[in-house]
Structure formats: structure tokens, C-alpha cells
Design a protein around this motif. Structure first.
Motif, PDB file in Angstrom:
ATOM      1  N   THR A  38     -16.369 -13.752  25.734  1.00 10.12           N
ATOM      2  CA  THR A  38     -15.396 -12.768  25.832  1.00 10.12           C
ATOM      3  C   THR A  38     -14.009 -13.387  26.099  1.00 10.12           C
ATOM      4  O   THR A  38     -13.011 -13.119  25.602  1.00 10.12           O
ATOM      5  N   PRO A  47     -11.101 -15.489  22.814  1.00 12.74           N
ATOM      6  CA  PRO A  47     -10.474 -15.217  22.937  1.00 12.74           C
ATOM      7  C   PRO A  47      -9.229 -14.669  24.102  1.00 12.74           C
ATOM      8  O   PRO A  47      -7.913 -15.093  23.753  1.00 12.74           O
ATOM      9  N   GLN A  48      -9.632 -14.105  24.394  1.00 11.89           N
ATOM     10  CA  GLN A  48      -8.567 -14.201  25.418  1.00 11.89           C
ATOM     11  C   GLN A  48      -8.095 -15.627  26.264  1.00 11.89           C
ATOM     12  O   GLN A  48      -7.094 -15.442  26.414  1.00 11.89           O
ATOM     13  N   GLU A  81     -21.404 -17.339  19.528  1.00 12.12           N
ATOM     14  CA  GLU A  81     -21.107 -15.974  19.634  1.00 12.12           C
ATOM     15  C   GLU A  81     -19.985 -16.222  18.676  1.00 12.12           C
ATOM     16  O   GLU A  81     -19.358 -17.413  18.565  1.00 12.12           O
ATOM     17  N   ASP A 131     -17.123 -14.707  19.508  1.00 16.93           N
ATOM     18  CA  ASP A 131     -15.590 -14.241  20.327  1.00 16.93           C
ATOM     19  C   ASP A 131     -15.850 -16.307  20.129  1.00 16.93           C
ATOM     20  O   ASP A 131     -14.473 -16.619  19.717  1.00 16.93           O
ATOM     21  N   GLU A 172     -13.825 -17.261  16.944  1.00 14.27           N
ATOM     22  CA  GLU A 172     -12.508 -16.814  16.774  1.00 14.27           C
ATOM     23  C   GLU A 172     -11.163 -17.437  17.756  1.00 14.27           C
ATOM     24  O   GLU A 172     -10.260 -17.565  17.078  1.00 14.27           O
ATOM     25  N   GLY A 173     -11.631 -17.614  18.772  1.00 16.58           N
ATOM     26  CA  GLY A 173     -10.752 -18.015  19.851  1.00 16.58           C
ATOM     27  C   GLY A 173     -10.230 -19.709  19.609  1.00 16.58           C
ATOM     28  O   GLY A 173      -9.161 -19.525  19.798  1.00 16.58           O
TER      29      GLY A 173
END
Length: 366
Positions: free
Chosen positions: A147, A150-151, A179, A181, A184-185
Motif C-alpha cells: 500500500t 502508490p502513496q 500486489e 498496488d 499502479e504506483g
């Protein structure tokens, strides 16, 4: 032994990453710490790097002991992976850049500037250990897998929007790269050319699942090609190599040339956490082989080879590390007992309705 990554200058290094990441591994020291070629770091940097490695290892050893004594919660040791974390953190400025760790990056956090007593309190799940000092731009350890990617891309992109040349570095394990994420990141960071370092500590295991059962690609860094960004494979137990690769990636990011995916090949000598028994799923013989490539021993041998280190310096460093840790442990032990309602006070900048209700209940007001 991994093959050398042959470069002649920085420009070639930047151009060659994406092309060569599937076959070559950046390496400067052999398994015994002997330099394979000219080292691109000064003597002062080499000494600084070794001290940072030893400091990280000392913290890790003491943290495991504290956990066994019931003075720390479940703890994820990083023994064997120090160079992969320290080499990146040494390239960053704590009051300017950003660090977004996973859960195993206590070494990176420590090198970046997090005080030892804050790290101890954090692994005690004490609210006094949450957050970082004002001059340390570090986000709290991430326990959910991937997680943070992307952050981190968002944090990095924000630096460009604010007109800063700050860089964000984020860590993930090989298992986390499976994963959604993660992808996407990377896609977001690539499209917006975010100043981001995505550091994959490929230690061969996603808890008990070996890397070859997780993915078809030979090297995780190959995935960078799918996002049009540089990908580089580095010997994660070679501090000189990690530091050099990370430094180049940071320079690229500050110039506005976007993100870099770094795959650091290393090995988790210790268990996944202090609650894990790695003998149930992996060979102790393989672990012993990796112990011969210990990043701290390699770096110490390098300094000895260059005439920069000796037994007296080692003894002085050990004494200094003991004094520092004992003083920081005393600070952590002096922290007041946390109140039950404090667990909900830092979830949002402004409490939501359910959060306010829980807060009031825990305070005995409901």
C-alpha cells in the motif's frame, strides 16, 4: 558470484540501466570485501557507511533481545539486509527528502534520522513512537503489503507540484511486487515522472514462498521496462554498489528525469519476524552460504584492505554503539504509559463521527 555491471561514466550508467538490468548486477566488492574496481566513494564516505551498517546491526540485535525479554512487540529483524537499506538512506536528506518504509526498514529509518528511542517505542506499539520528529520526513512503518507504493508516488509527485527538488524513497519486498498496488504506483510515478526511488529488497522469500514461485520474470527490475523507466539490479549485500546506484537514481530524480526501480539482491538471514520459524520452509545450508556474504563483514574487509580500519577502531565503535543504545533505551523506558483513547487520536487530521464516538467511549464519557 554476480557478474559485474561494467560502466565507464555516469551518462552510460543512466542509459544502460533499463537495457542491462536483466543480465547484469552492479557490484563493487567481491564476497570477501576486496574491491573489484575503482570505488566511486571517498574514504570519509566509506567510513561513514561502515559505521551506519554497524549501528543498524547493533540496533537489530538488541531489538531481538528486547523482544525475547518481553520488552518489545513482534519484531521483523533485518539481519543480512543492512546494506540494501543503509546505502539508500545515506543518499537522502532527512529534512528535505521523504522515506516511506515497509515494516522491515528499521535500518533505513535509523540511518535516515529516526532516533533509536522512537523506533523502540514504535515496535512497542506505543503512541509516543508514532510519527517522526519535525526534521525527519518519514512516514510510519507500513504493515499492509504494497500500500505504500502508490502513496509514495503521490508524495513524490507532490514535491514537483510544490516546486521542490525533493526525492521520495520507498521500500518493498519481492513478495509485495506481486500486489496490484505496486504496479499502479509504478504506472502513476512513470506517467507523472515523479522523483521516486522504488527499492525492492529481493531476499528470496515472501514469508515462506520462494521468489521463483511468485513470478515468471528472471529479475524484478525487468518490470521497469513495462513502465518506461530505468530498472537496475544491484548486489544488495554490497554497500558501495547500493550507495552508488541509489546516488545516481537520486540525481536523476532531482533533475526531473523521473523514477527508478532498484532491485537489491539480498537474503533474510533472520526469521521473517520473531514469531517465525524459517527452518520449516528453507534450507539452513543456503542460509549459511549467504552468511559468508555478510554485508558488514564485506565492508569491514574492504576498509581493512584500504588501510582505513583496525581492531582499535572497531572496539571504539562498539563501545560508542553500546552507550548510545543504553541511553536511548532509557528514554524509551521513561515514556509514560499510553492511554487507551490515544489509539484513535492520530487516525485523521480531524476526527470523524465514529472516531469521536470511540474516543469518547474510551475516555469514559459515553
Amino acid at each position: 558470484m554476480h557478474s559485474q555491471f561494467r560502466i565507464t561514466n555516469k551518462a552510460h550508467m543512466a542509459r544502460g540501466w533499463a537495457k542491462l538490468s536483466n543480465v547484469d548486477t552492479v557490484q563493487y566488492l567481491d564476497d570477501q570485501g576486496k574491491p573489484l574496481r575503482e570505488i566511486p566513494l571517498s574514504n570519509e564516505e566509506l567510513l561513514k557507511g561502515y559505521r551506519a551498517l554497524r549501528r543498524a546491526r547493533y540496533f537489530d540485535e538488541r531489538a531481538v533481545l528486547l523482544q525475547r525479554q518481553g520488552r518489545l512487540g513482534v519484531y521483523p529483524p533485518f539481519r543480512g539486509q543492512e546494506a540494501a537499506q543503509v546505502g539508500v538512506a545515506l543518499c537522502l536528506k532527512a529534512d528535505h527528502d521523504w522515506l516511506l518504509p515497509s515494516y522491515r526498514e528499521s535500518a533505513a529509518a535509523l540511518t535516515f534520522g529516526m532516533p533509536i528511542h522512537k523506533l523502540i517505542l514504535s515496535w512497542r506499539a506505543d503512541p509516543a513512537g508514532w510519527g517522526a520528529p519535525p526534521d525527519v520526513n518519514m512516514v510510519q512503518f507500513y504493515i499492509p503489503i504494497a500500500t505504500q507504493i502508490p502513496q509514495a508516488a503521490g508524495v513524490a509527485h507532490a514535491q514537483r507540484l510544490l516546486g521542490k527538488d525533493a526525492v521520495a524513497a520507498v521500500f518493498i519486498g519481492d513478495g509485495g511486487t506481486s500486489e496490484g498496488d505496486f504496479h499502479e504506483g509504478l504506472n502513476f510515478a512513470s506517467v507523472f515522472e515523479a522523483p521516486l526511488l522504488v527499492v525492492v529488497q529481493n531476499n528470496g522469500w515472501a514469508i515462506s514462498v520462494p521468489t521463483h514461485k511468485q513470478m515468471k520474470v528472471k529479475r524484478i527490475a525487468q518490470r521497469a521496462q513495462g513502465y518506461g523507466i530505468p530498472g537496475v539490479v544491484v548486489d544488495g549485500n554490497d554497500l558501495v554498489a547500493v550507495w552508488s546506484v541509489a546516488k545516481e537514481a537520486v540525481e536523476r530524480a532531482r533533475r526531473g528525469e523521473g523514477p527508478t526501480l532498484i532491485e537489491a539482491l539480498t537474503y533474510r538471514i533472520a526469521p521473517h519476524t520473531t514469531s517465525d520459524d524459517p527452518s520449516r520452509y528453507r534450507s539452513e545450508e543456503a542460509t549459511r552460504e549467504w552468511e559468508k556474504r555478510d554485508p558488514i563483514l564485506r565492508m569491514r574487509n574492504c576498509l581493512v584492505h584500504l588501510g582505513l580500519w583496525g581492531e582499535e577502531a572497531e572496539a571504539q565503535l562498539t563501545e560508542a554503539l553500546e552507550r548510545e543504545f543504553e541511553a536511548e533505551l532509557a528514554l524509551a523506558d521513561q515514556a509514560r504509559e499510553p492511554k487507551p483513547w490515544e489509539i484513535v487520536e492520530q487516525v485523521y487530521a480531524e476526527m470523524q463521527r465514529d472516531q469521536k464516538a470511540a474516543w469518547s467511549y474510551l475516555r469514559g464519557e459515553a
